[in-house]
Design a protein around this motif. Structure first.
Motif, PDB file in Angstrom:
ATOM      1  N   ALA A  93       1.114  -1.099   0.024  1.00 18.52           N
ATOM      2  CA  ALA A  93      -0.019  -0.023   0.135  1.00 18.52           C
ATOM      3  C   ALA A  93       0.774   1.369   0.062  1.00 18.52           C
ATOM      4  N   LEU A  94       1.941   1.286   0.746  1.00 15.68           N
ATOM      5  CA  LEU A  94       2.858   2.346   0.775  1.00 15.68           C
ATOM      6  C   LEU A  94       3.516   2.791  -0.669  1.00 15.68           C
ATOM      7  N   LEU A  95       3.611   1.793  -1.407  1.00 20.21           N
ATOM      8  CA  LEU A  95       4.409   1.978  -2.557  1.00 20.21           C
ATOM      9  C   LEU A  95       3.439   2.391  -3.808  1.00 20.21           C
ATOM     10  N   SER A  96       2.038   2.321  -3.212  1.00 15.83           N
ATOM     11  CA  SER A  96       1.080   3.165  -4.231  1.00 15.83           C
ATOM     12  C   SER A  96       1.388   4.741  -4.503  1.00 15.83           C
ATOM     13  N   ILE A  97       1.981   5.016  -3.633  1.00 14.85           N
ATOM     14  CA  ILE A  97       2.233   6.681  -3.613  1.00 14.85           C
ATOM     15  C   ILE A  97       3.060   6.968  -4.753  1.00 14.85           C
ATOM     16  N   PRO A  98       4.625   6.305  -4.892  1.00 11.32           N
ATOM     17  CA  PRO A  98       5.326   6.505  -5.766  1.00 11.32           C
ATOM     18  C   PRO A  98       4.984   6.011  -7.185  1.00 11.32           C
ATOM     19  N   LYS A  99       4.036   4.997  -7.119  1.00 14.38           N
ATOM     20  CA  LYS A  99       3.431   4.693  -8.275  1.00 14.38           C
ATOM     21  C   LYS A  99       2.423   5.598  -8.975  1.00 14.38           C
ATOM     22  N   ILE A 100       1.762   6.030  -8.057  1.00  9.36           N
ATOM     23  CA  ILE A 100       0.739   7.171  -8.657  1.00  9.36           C
ATOM     24  C   ILE A 100       1.461   8.314  -8.948  1.00  9.36           C
ATOM     25  N   LEU A 101       2.572   8.817  -8.482  1.00 13.98           N
ATOM     26  CA  LEU A 101       3.507   9.665  -8.718  1.00 13.98           C
ATOM     27  C   LEU A 101       4.245   9.750 -10.147  1.00 13.98           C
ATOM     28  N   ALA A 102       4.439   8.370 -10.418  1.00 16.16           N
ATOM     29  CA  ALA A 102       5.018   8.024 -11.839  1.00 16.16           C
ATOM     30  C   ALA A 102       4.029   8.118 -12.744  1.00 16.16           C
ATOM     31  N   GLU A 103       2.699   7.470 -12.490  1.00 14.89           N
ATOM     32  CA  GLU A 103       1.738   7.425 -13.449  1.00 14.89           C
ATOM     33  C   GLU A 103       1.101   9.114 -13.761  1.00 14.89           C
ATOM     34  N   ASN A 104       0.998   9.835 -12.640  1.00 17.97           N
ATOM     35  CA  ASN A 104       0.565  11.150 -12.909  1.00 17.97           C
ATOM     36  C   ASN A 104       1.586  12.028 -13.764  1.00 17.97           C
ATOM     37  N   SER A 105       2.915  11.353 -13.785  1.00 16.51           N
ATOM     38  CA  SER A 105       3.741  12.311 -14.475  1.00 16.51           C
ATOM     39  C   SER A 105       4.266  11.766 -15.983  1.00 16.51           C
ATOM     40  N   GLY A 106       3.254  10.620 -16.325  1.00 18.86           N
ATOM     41  CA  GLY A 106       3.400   9.998 -17.348  1.00 18.86           C
ATOM     42  C   GLY A 106       4.539   9.161 -17.823  1.00 18.86           C
ATOM     43  N   PHE A 107       4.945   8.546 -16.714  1.00 21.56           N
ATOM     44  CA  PHE A 107       5.949   7.380 -16.923  1.00 21.56           C
ATOM     45  C   PHE A 107       5.451   6.167 -16.410  1.00 21.56           C
ATOM     46  N   ASP A 108       6.077   5.169 -16.875  1.00 22.91           N
ATOM     47  CA  ASP A 108       5.572   3.804 -16.518  1.00 22.91           C
ATOM     48  C   ASP A 108       5.944   3.601 -15.041  1.00 22.91           C
ATOM     49  N   ALA A 109       4.653   3.327 -14.272  1.00 25.36           N
ATOM     50  CA  ALA A 109       4.734   2.962 -12.867  1.00 25.36           C
ATOM     51  C   ALA A 109       5.780   1.806 -12.708  1.00 25.36           C
ATOM     52  N   GLN A 110       5.548   0.619 -13.211  1.00 24.49           N
ATOM     53  CA  GLN A 110       6.429  -0.314 -12.664  1.00 24.49           C
ATOM     54  C   GLN A 110       7.859  -0.027 -12.821  1.00 24.49           C
ATOM     55  N   GLU A 111       8.087   0.180 -14.036  1.00 25.79           N
ATOM     56  CA  GLU A 111       9.431   0.407 -14.362  1.00 25.79           C
ATOM     57  C   GLU A 111      10.134   1.488 -13.390  1.00 25.79           C
ATOM     58  N   THR A 112       9.353   2.521 -13.066  1.00 19.34           N
ATOM     59  CA  THR A 112       9.944   3.661 -12.325  1.00 19.34           C
ATOM     60  C   THR A 112      10.009   3.193 -10.891  1.00 19.34           C
ATOM     61  N   LEU A 113       9.034   2.566 -10.414  1.00 18.72           N
ATOM     62  CA  LEU A 113       9.186   2.083  -9.177  1.00 18.72           C
ATOM     63  C   LEU A 113      10.328   0.974  -8.885  1.00 18.72           C
ATOM     64  N   ILE A 114      10.634   0.076 -10.016  1.00 20.56           N
ATOM     65  CA  ILE A 114      11.705  -0.776  -9.722  1.00 20.56           C
ATOM     66  C   ILE A 114      13.085  -0.131  -9.909  1.00 20.56           C
ATOM     67  N   ASN A 115      12.990   0.924 -10.503  1.00 23.52           N
ATOM     68  CA  ASN A 115      14.321   1.936 -10.577  1.00 23.52           C
ATOM     69  C   ASN A 115      14.676   2.353  -9.160  1.00 23.52           C
ATOM     70  N   LEU A 116      13.606   2.956  -8.596  1.00 27.87           N
ATOM     71  CA  LEU A 116      13.724   3.534  -7.443  1.00 27.87           C
ATOM     72  C   LEU A 116      13.876   2.600  -6.370  1.00 27.87           C
ATOM     73  N   GLN A 117      13.369   1.345  -6.259  1.00 35.31           N
ATOM     74  CA  GLN A 117      13.693   0.325  -5.260  1.00 35.31           C
ATOM     75  C   GLN A 117      15.068  -0.032  -5.294  1.00 35.31           C
ATOM     76  N   GLU A 118      15.532  -0.135  -6.611  1.00 34.88           N
ATOM     77  CA  GLU A 118      16.968  -0.555  -6.804  1.00 34.88           C
ATOM     78  C   GLU A 118      17.752   0.520  -6.259  1.00 34.88           C
ATOM     79  N   GLU A 119      17.550   1.537  -6.306  1.00 39.60           N
ATOM     80  CA  GLU A 119      18.435   2.765  -5.827  1.00 39.60           C
ATOM     81  C   GLU A 119      18.541   2.512  -4.352  1.00 39.60           C
ATOM     82  N   HIS A 120      17.319   2.359  -3.597  1.00 36.32           N
ATOM     83  CA  HIS A 120      17.172   2.259  -2.057  1.00 36.32           C
ATOM     84  C   HIS A 120      18.004   0.892  -1.698  1.00 36.32           C
ATOM     85  N   GLU A 121      18.024  -0.222  -2.563  1.00 33.77           N
ATOM     86  CA  GLU A 121      18.710  -1.384  -2.072  1.00 33.77           C
ATOM     87  C   GLU A 121      20.069  -1.088  -2.258  1.00 33.77           C
ATOM     88  N   LYS A 122      20.682  -0.082  -3.071  1.00 33.06           N
ATOM     89  CA  LYS A 122      22.140   0.385  -2.713  1.00 33.06           C
ATOM     90  C   LYS A 122      22.054   1.307  -1.735  1.00 33.06           C
TER      91      LYS A 122
END
Length: 180
Positions: A93-122
């Protein structure tokens, strides 16, 4: 429509001890004027909350991604059974916020979320740059969220979920009574 003449306006600058400010908003229609008022009110409320709380959190979805990661990696270790499903659901449910930000900005939500999560893992606390769709460091870009708003989100989410489950149980009980 009424127009304020240019000579009737007196801009004041470099006031030694400013205590108040007047904003004159004009618009071609009432809807746009209402939106401008709402935007100003929201901005002022955000500043007020930050001053009163004396705390902000990284914006652009960075807080939500970090909180979801903590739930998935740390909090799940401390619970067992069905409670793990609840922890995972909250993380999702928390991840819905960055997904919605990505969708509302015109970007692919899944790809964007994966990129953000990978950066957090680093170990990089990043949020979404809504202009480019790329991860950005919120503090360097001046993108913050109010802690008060996030606290309310975290406190109200379980209450709302419980209320929805209660309504579901009442409806199920009503159906069972009609059958019997």
């Amino acid at each position: 429509t009424f127009r304020l003449p240019t000579h009737a306006r007196t801009p004041l600058q470099d006031v030694a001890n400013p205590r108040s400010c007047t904003l004159l908003l004009t618009s071609g229609n009432d809807h746009t004027l209402a939106q401008m008022k709402d935007a100003i009110r929201d901005g002022l409320r955000a500043v007020k909350n930050a001053i009163e709380d004396k705390a902000v959190v990284p914006g652009g979805g960075a807080f939500e991604i970090a909180a979801a990661r903590h739930l998935e990696t740390e909090a799940k270790k401390n619970v067992g059974g069905k409670a793990k499903l609840g922890v995972q659901t909250m993380a999702d449910a928390l991840l819905s916020i960055p997904k919605i930000l990505a969708e509302n900005s015109g970007f692919d939500a899944q790809e964007t979320l994966i990129n953000l999560q990978e950066e957090h893992e680093k170990g990089n606390v990043v949020g979404l740059d809504v202009a480019t769709g790329e991860p950005m460091i919120p503090g360097m870009e001046g993108v913050y969220d109010n802690w008060l708003v996030k606290r309310q989100l975290l406190n109200s989410a379980p209450v709302i979920a419980s209320q929805l489950l209660l309504v579901d149980e009442v409806m199920r009980a009503g159906r069972n009574m009609r059958k019997g």
